[in-house]
Design a protein around this motif. Structure first.
Motif, PDB file in Angstrom:
ATOM      1  N   ILE A  49       1.503   5.207  -9.111  1.00  0.00           N
ATOM      2  CA  ILE A  49       1.309   4.579  -9.823  1.00  0.00           C
ATOM      3  C   ILE A  49       2.781   4.235 -10.530  1.00  0.00           C
ATOM      4  N   ALA A  50       2.878   2.724 -10.380  1.00  0.00           N
ATOM      5  CA  ALA A  50       4.355   2.295 -11.293  1.00  0.00           C
ATOM      6  C   ALA A  50       4.594   2.096 -12.732  1.00  0.00           C
ATOM      7  N   SER A  51       3.234   1.300 -13.210  1.00  0.00           N
ATOM      8  CA  SER A  51       3.400   1.673 -14.383  1.00  0.00           C
ATOM      9  C   SER A  51       1.804   1.763 -14.734  1.00  0.00           C
ATOM     10  N   LEU A  52       1.791   2.937 -16.081  1.00  0.00           N
ATOM     11  CA  LEU A  52      -0.465   3.123 -16.732  1.00  0.00           C
ATOM     12  C   LEU A  52       0.725   2.513 -18.159  1.00  0.00           C
ATOM     13  N   ILE A  53      -0.398   2.048 -18.972  1.00  0.00           N
ATOM     14  CA  ILE A  53      -0.212   1.962 -19.456  1.00  0.00           C
ATOM     15  C   ILE A  53      -1.543   1.942 -20.252  1.00  0.00           C
ATOM     16  N   ILE A  54      -1.616   2.492 -21.158  1.00  0.00           N
ATOM     17  CA  ILE A  54      -2.743   3.235 -22.411  1.00  0.00           C
ATOM     18  C   ILE A  54      -2.861   2.654 -23.496  1.00  0.00           C
ATOM     19  N   PHE A 108       7.076   6.537 -21.680  1.00  0.00           N
ATOM     20  CA  PHE A 108       7.843   7.876 -21.002  1.00  0.00           C
ATOM     21  C   PHE A 108       8.386   6.754 -20.084  1.00  0.00           C
ATOM     22  N   ARG A 109       9.699   7.020 -19.424  1.00  0.00           N
ATOM     23  CA  ARG A 109      10.114   6.449 -18.015  1.00  0.00           C
ATOM     24  C   ARG A 109      10.625   7.634 -16.815  1.00  0.00           C
ATOM     25  N   GLY A 110       9.860   7.746 -15.925  1.00  0.00           N
ATOM     26  CA  GLY A 110      10.483   7.667 -15.142  1.00  0.00           C
ATOM     27  C   GLY A 110       9.268   9.739 -14.638  1.00  0.00           C
ATOM     28  N   ARG A 111       9.700  10.043 -13.891  1.00  0.00           N
ATOM     29  CA  ARG A 111       9.287  11.176 -13.436  1.00  0.00           C
ATOM     30  C   ARG A 111       9.109  12.479 -14.432  1.00  0.00           C
ATOM     31  N   ASP A 112      10.531  12.652 -15.341  1.00  0.00           N
ATOM     32  CA  ASP A 112      10.887  13.569 -16.692  1.00  0.00           C
ATOM     33  C   ASP A 112       9.702  13.061 -17.394  1.00  0.00           C
ATOM     34  N   GLY A 113       9.932  11.650 -18.313  1.00  0.00           N
ATOM     35  CA  GLY A 113       9.439  11.733 -19.139  1.00  0.00           C
ATOM     36  C   GLY A 113       7.937  11.594 -19.177  1.00  0.00           C
ATOM     37  N   ILE A 114       7.395  11.554 -17.766  1.00  0.00           N
ATOM     38  CA  ILE A 114       5.914  11.512 -17.710  1.00  0.00           C
ATOM     39  C   ILE A 114       5.675  12.895 -18.015  1.00  0.00           C
ATOM     40  N   ALA A 115       6.414  13.731 -17.137  1.00  0.00           N
ATOM     41  CA  ALA A 115       6.398  15.200 -17.018  1.00  0.00           C
ATOM     42  C   ALA A 115       6.131  15.515 -18.606  1.00  0.00           C
ATOM     43  N   ARG A 116       6.731  15.065 -20.054  1.00  0.00           N
ATOM     44  CA  ARG A 116       6.884  15.055 -20.947  1.00  0.00           C
ATOM     45  C   ARG A 116       5.785  15.096 -21.296  1.00  0.00           C
ATOM     46  N   TRP A 117       4.607  13.650 -21.439  1.00  0.00           N
ATOM     47  CA  TRP A 117       3.934  12.947 -21.947  1.00  0.00           C
ATOM     48  C   TRP A 117       2.462  13.795 -21.540  1.00  0.00           C
ATOM     49  N   ASN A 118       2.700  14.248 -20.469  1.00  0.00           N
ATOM     50  CA  ASN A 118       2.141  15.556 -19.739  1.00  0.00           C
ATOM     51  C   ASN A 118       1.699  16.639 -20.181  1.00  0.00           C
ATOM     52  N   GLN A 119       2.645  17.272 -21.009  1.00  0.00           N
ATOM     53  CA  GLN A 119       2.254  18.361 -21.021  1.00  0.00           C
ATOM     54  C   GLN A 119       1.613  18.066 -22.765  1.00  0.00           C
ATOM     55  N   SER A 120       2.025  17.394 -23.951  1.00  0.00           N
ATOM     56  CA  SER A 120       2.171  16.930 -24.863  1.00  0.00           C
ATOM     57  C   SER A 120       0.936  16.582 -25.172  1.00  0.00           C
ATOM     58  N   ASP A 121       0.458  15.535 -23.993  1.00  0.00           N
ATOM     59  CA  ASP A 121      -1.396  14.126 -24.301  1.00  0.00           C
ATOM     60  C   ASP A 121      -2.182  14.549 -23.268  1.00  0.00           C
ATOM     61  N   ASN A 122      -1.328  15.676 -21.963  1.00  0.00           N
ATOM     62  CA  ASN A 122      -2.455  15.741 -20.673  1.00  0.00           C
ATOM     63  C   ASN A 122      -3.185  16.622 -20.346  1.00  0.00           C
ATOM     64  N   ALA A 174       8.082   4.990 -12.768  1.00  0.00           N
ATOM     65  CA  ALA A 174       7.652   4.670 -13.321  1.00  0.00           C
ATOM     66  C   ALA A 174       7.089   4.671 -14.816  1.00  0.00           C
ATOM     67  N   LEU A 175       6.686   3.968 -15.243  1.00  0.00           N
ATOM     68  CA  LEU A 175       6.817   3.910 -16.617  1.00  0.00           C
ATOM     69  C   LEU A 175       5.482   4.067 -17.627  1.00  0.00           C
ATOM     70  N   LEU A 176       4.738   5.500 -18.371  1.00  0.00           N
ATOM     71  CA  LEU A 176       3.971   4.985 -18.781  1.00  0.00           C
ATOM     72  C   LEU A 176       4.181   4.761 -20.445  1.00  0.00           C
ATOM     73  N   THR A 177       3.225   3.991 -20.985  1.00  0.00           N
ATOM     74  CA  THR A 177       3.352   3.590 -22.667  1.00  0.00           C
ATOM     75  C   THR A 177       1.626   4.103 -22.418  1.00  0.00           C
ATOM     76  N   ASP A 178       1.455   4.626 -23.637  1.00  0.00           N
ATOM     77  CA  ASP A 178       0.381   5.123 -24.429  1.00  0.00           C
ATOM     78  C   ASP A 178       0.581   4.875 -26.058  1.00  0.00           C
ATOM     79  N   TRP A 179      -0.132   4.337 -26.361  1.00  0.00           N
ATOM     80  CA  TRP A 179       0.281   3.105 -27.561  1.00  0.00           C
ATOM     81  C   TRP A 179       1.559   2.911 -28.225  1.00  0.00           C
ATOM     82  N   GLY A 180       1.971   2.682 -27.374  1.00  0.00           N
ATOM     83  CA  GLY A 180       3.637   1.732 -27.991  1.00  0.00           C
ATOM     84  C   GLY A 180       4.172   3.019 -27.715  1.00  0.00           C
ATOM     85  N   ARG A 181       4.411   4.065 -27.428  1.00  0.00           N
ATOM     86  CA  ARG A 181       5.388   5.264 -26.626  1.00  0.00           C
ATOM     87  C   ARG A 181       5.044   5.378 -25.629  1.00  0.00           C
TER      88      ARG A 181
END
Length: 104
Positions: free
Chosen positions: A98-103, A39-53, A30-37
């Motif tokens: 979820i395949a992609s999430l754009i914030i 994060f790819r795959g569960r490892d990347g999304i895990a980093r976003w989750n820790q810092s922003d969620n 999956a790809l998560l994009t948060d205002w241009g930042r």
């Protein structure tokens, strides 16, 4: 409109502070994009989750949801120790994940 199951589980896992259940809502690539930042795959999304969620004790409430262009546009209210207020999330689903999430 009722939220599709993956989006409902995304919100519930965030509100419960359940990182494992949260990450399981996404496809492996999956790809998560948060205002241009991005994060790819569960490892990347895990980093976003820790810092922003979950890492900042976010609590999410869906304000409204609409289907659009093969995805779902969700207006969400966020409270916690990070961003607070309403924002827009666009989800693309792949089956029950979820395949992609754009914030934006």
């Amino acid at each position: 409109m009722t939220a599709p199951d993956p989006i409902r589980r995304f919100v519930e896992a965030t509100n419960a502070g359940d990182t494992e259940a949260f990450l399981e809502t996404f496809t492996a690539d999956a790809l998560l994009t948060d205002w241009g930042r991005s994060f790819r795959g569960r490892d990347g999304i895990a980093r976003w989750n820790q810092s922003d969620n979950i890492g900042v004790r976010s609590h999410l409430d869906i304000v409204r949801i609409a289907q659009s262009d093969g995805g779902y546009h969700v207006r969400i209210n966020v409270a916690g120790d990070g961003f607070n207020g309403e924002g827009d999330m666009t989800f693309t689903l792949d089956g029950d994940r979820i395949a992609s999430l754009i914030i934006a």
